[in-house]
Write an enzyme that holds these catalytic residues in place. Sequence first.
Site, PDB file in Angstrom:
ATOM      1  N   TYR A 142       0.821  -1.211   0.000  1.00 18.92           N
ATOM      2  CA  TYR A 142       0.000   0.000   0.000  1.00 18.92           C
ATOM      3  C   TYR A 142       0.857   1.265   0.000  1.00 18.92           C
ATOM      4  O   TYR A 142       0.454   2.291  -0.541  1.00 18.92           O
ATOM      5  CB  TYR A 142      -0.911   0.034   1.242  1.00 18.92           C
ATOM      6  CG  TYR A 142      -2.265  -0.589   1.058  1.00 18.92           C
ATOM      7  CD1 TYR A 142      -2.398  -1.913   0.657  1.00 18.92           C
ATOM      8  CD2 TYR A 142      -3.418   0.141   1.299  1.00 18.92           C
ATOM      9  CE1 TYR A 142      -3.648  -2.481   0.516  1.00 18.92           C
ATOM     10  CE2 TYR A 142      -4.673  -0.420   1.150  1.00 18.92           C
ATOM     11  CZ  TYR A 142      -4.773  -1.736   0.756  1.00 18.92           C
ATOM     12  OH  TYR A 142      -6.016  -2.299   0.609  1.00 18.92           O
ATOM     13  N   LYS A 189       2.805 -15.313   2.205  1.00 20.06           N
ATOM     14  CA  LYS A 189       3.077 -16.008   0.944  1.00 20.06           C
ATOM     15  C   LYS A 189       4.580 -16.282   0.917  1.00 20.06           C
ATOM     16  O   LYS A 189       5.312 -15.832   0.030  1.00 20.06           O
ATOM     17  CB  LYS A 189       2.616 -15.108  -0.229  1.00 20.06           C
ATOM     18  CG  LYS A 189       2.579 -15.776  -1.581  1.00 20.06           C
ATOM     19  CD  LYS A 189       1.444 -16.782  -1.738  1.00 20.06           C
ATOM     20  CE  LYS A 189       1.606 -17.549  -3.050  1.00 20.06           C
ATOM     21  NZ  LYS A 189       0.649 -18.667  -3.175  1.00 20.06           N
ATOM     22  N   ASP A 221      -3.276 -18.136   0.136  1.00 15.37           N
ATOM     23  CA  ASP A 221      -4.265 -18.788  -0.737  1.00 15.37           C
ATOM     24  C   ASP A 221      -4.998 -19.884   0.029  1.00 15.37           C
ATOM     25  O   ASP A 221      -6.224 -20.020  -0.051  1.00 15.37           O
ATOM     26  CB  ASP A 221      -3.620 -19.318  -2.031  1.00 15.37           C
ATOM     27  CG  ASP A 221      -2.303 -20.047  -1.806  1.00 15.37           C
ATOM     28  OD1 ASP A 221      -1.824 -20.099  -0.651  1.00 15.37           O
ATOM     29  OD2 ASP A 221      -1.738 -20.569  -2.791  1.00 15.37           O
ATOM     30  N   ASP A 245      -6.479  -6.850   4.009  1.00 14.66           N
ATOM     31  CA  ASP A 245      -7.589  -6.151   3.359  1.00 14.66           C
ATOM     32  C   ASP A 245      -8.526  -7.166   2.710  1.00 14.66           C
ATOM     33  O   ASP A 245      -9.739  -7.142   2.902  1.00 14.66           O
ATOM     34  CB  ASP A 245      -7.023  -5.191   2.298  1.00 14.66           C
ATOM     35  CG  ASP A 245      -8.129  -4.472   1.547  1.00 14.66           C
ATOM     36  OD1 ASP A 245      -9.048  -3.968   2.199  1.00 14.66           O
ATOM     37  OD2 ASP A 245      -8.070  -4.445   0.300  1.00 14.66           O
ATOM     38  N   ASP A 249     -12.478  -8.728   4.225  1.00 15.42           N
ATOM     39  CA  ASP A 249     -13.752  -8.658   3.487  1.00 15.42           C
ATOM     40  C   ASP A 249     -14.339 -10.059   3.337  1.00 15.42           C
ATOM     41  O   ASP A 249     -15.535 -10.274   3.505  1.00 15.42           O
ATOM     42  CB  ASP A 249     -13.555  -8.047   2.091  1.00 15.42           C
ATOM     43  CG  ASP A 249     -13.803  -6.541   2.097  1.00 15.42           C
ATOM     44  OD1 ASP A 249     -13.590  -5.910   3.152  1.00 15.42           O
ATOM     45  OD2 ASP A 249     -14.206  -5.994   1.050  1.00 15.42           O
TER      46      ASP A 249
HETATM   47  C1  IPM Z   1     -10.430  -0.827   3.982  1.00 14.87           C
HETATM   48  C2  IPM Z   1     -10.661  -0.198   2.643  1.00 14.87           C
HETATM   49  C3  IPM Z   1      -9.466   0.673   2.299  1.00 14.87           C
HETATM   50  C4  IPM Z   1      -8.249  -0.237   2.188  1.00 14.87           C
HETATM   51  C5  IPM Z   1      -9.638   1.508   1.022  1.00 14.87           C
HETATM   52  C6  IPM Z   1     -10.867   2.371   1.086  1.00 14.87           C
HETATM   53  C7  IPM Z   1      -8.413   2.334   0.727  1.00 14.87           C
HETATM   54  O1  IPM Z   1     -10.899  -1.151   1.664  1.00 14.87           O
HETATM   55  O2  IPM Z   1     -10.364  -0.096   4.994  1.00 14.87           O
HETATM   56  O3  IPM Z   1     -10.304  -2.046   4.061  1.00 14.87           O
HETATM   57  O4  IPM Z   1      -8.004  -0.841   1.151  1.00 14.87           O
HETATM   58  O5  IPM Z   1      -7.530  -0.337   3.185  1.00 14.87           O
HETATM   59 MN    MN Z   2     -10.892  -3.197   2.423  1.00 15.48          MN
END
Ligand code: IPM
Ligand code: MN
Length: 371
Positions: A142, A189, A221, A245, A249
């Site tokens: 990042y 990884k 993975d 990240d 999700d």
């Molecule tokens: C999160 C979001 C952010 C990230 C974006 C909005 C930059 O997806 O907080 O997980 O990728 O960290």
């Molecule tokens: Mn995110």
Amino acid sequence: MKKKIALLPGDGIGPEVIRQAVKVLNATADRFGHYFEYCYADVGAIAIDHFGTPLPDVTLDACKNADAILFGAIGHPKYDNDPNAKVRPEQGLLALRKSLGLYANIRPVTTYANLLHLSPLKEERIKGADFIILRELTGGIYFGEKGRSEDGKTAFDTCTYHVHEIERIAHLAFDYAGKRRKKVTLVDKANVMETSRLWRDTVSKMHKNYADIELNFMFVDNAAMQLIQNPTQFDVMLTSNMFGDILSDEASVIAGSMGLLPSASIGLLTSMFEPIHGSYPEGVGKNIANPMAAILSAAMMLDSLALTEEAQAIRDAVQFILEKGFGTPELNPQFPYGCAEIGDLIALQVADPKSFRFSESKMREQTSTII
Ligand code: IPM
Ligand code: MN
């Protein structure tokens, strides 16, 4: 006790869910005799509109002067469809993380017994899942060097980690595990990436000082698959910025709704608390966003301010409202409640947990008028 809280509602449904969190915080303050002073500031697309930058200095100053930060959401579709936009709302969040040194993002994943059926995963697989993802937040790909060649035909993003960046978050991981089920899984990884091998070396060395904690390693993975197949095996999942990240999700589907998951970002200066969901542009102004993730983020914030009884009162109220079957459309499509009404119910419950007989009848009345 008096506490200064910077409120950064941000974009999309951010302001709607933060409004509910403030209701609940005020109810908590009244019940426990505290005073929360709020300072509102812009971040993201709204800040670009007002100041031409996603993180204006006034916002950063408000954050630095506060005891804690409560953040809503960031992002606007007008930027998503323009990959060449010079300024982007998300840069505000990244700059905030970097400026405040928020190196650790904690995302707890919990399942609620009466919501298991909402997950697309089989109930028997996810029942009892209870873990945290600890994501490194200010390093890695990042924030590494990135760019394009002059002819525009090549682009690069570099992933860099220093031992001290790994150590500080790994300490946190072992500490959290010590208070939980005593297991850390480092997700990486290491079969391909040098940075991952540095993570493994560093964390393995540190493990010698945490003899009572079990440490295991998993390739990312495989971890993506294991999360879905057998999520109850995890306790503390430690990982780098980008892997965290993606996996967080993915993990959100275990809980049944993204609208339930809070997070904390902690580091060198003021800590920040935010729901893990995004700005949900389709839901803006419709009173359908689930405010529970924002409200539970406020609870995490109170924990960090050593107001643990107060934080628990909020969590108990959310749990109570969920158990009674009340929820926004994604939780209860048959008898949906609005974002503001769920905020009211939780605030009422926090204010007076014993009043539920009365409030329950009120809730029913409300249900019948809403549908
Ligand atoms: C999160 C979001 C952010 C990230 C974006 C909005 C930059 O997806 O907080 O997980 O990728 O960290
Ligand atoms: Mn995110």
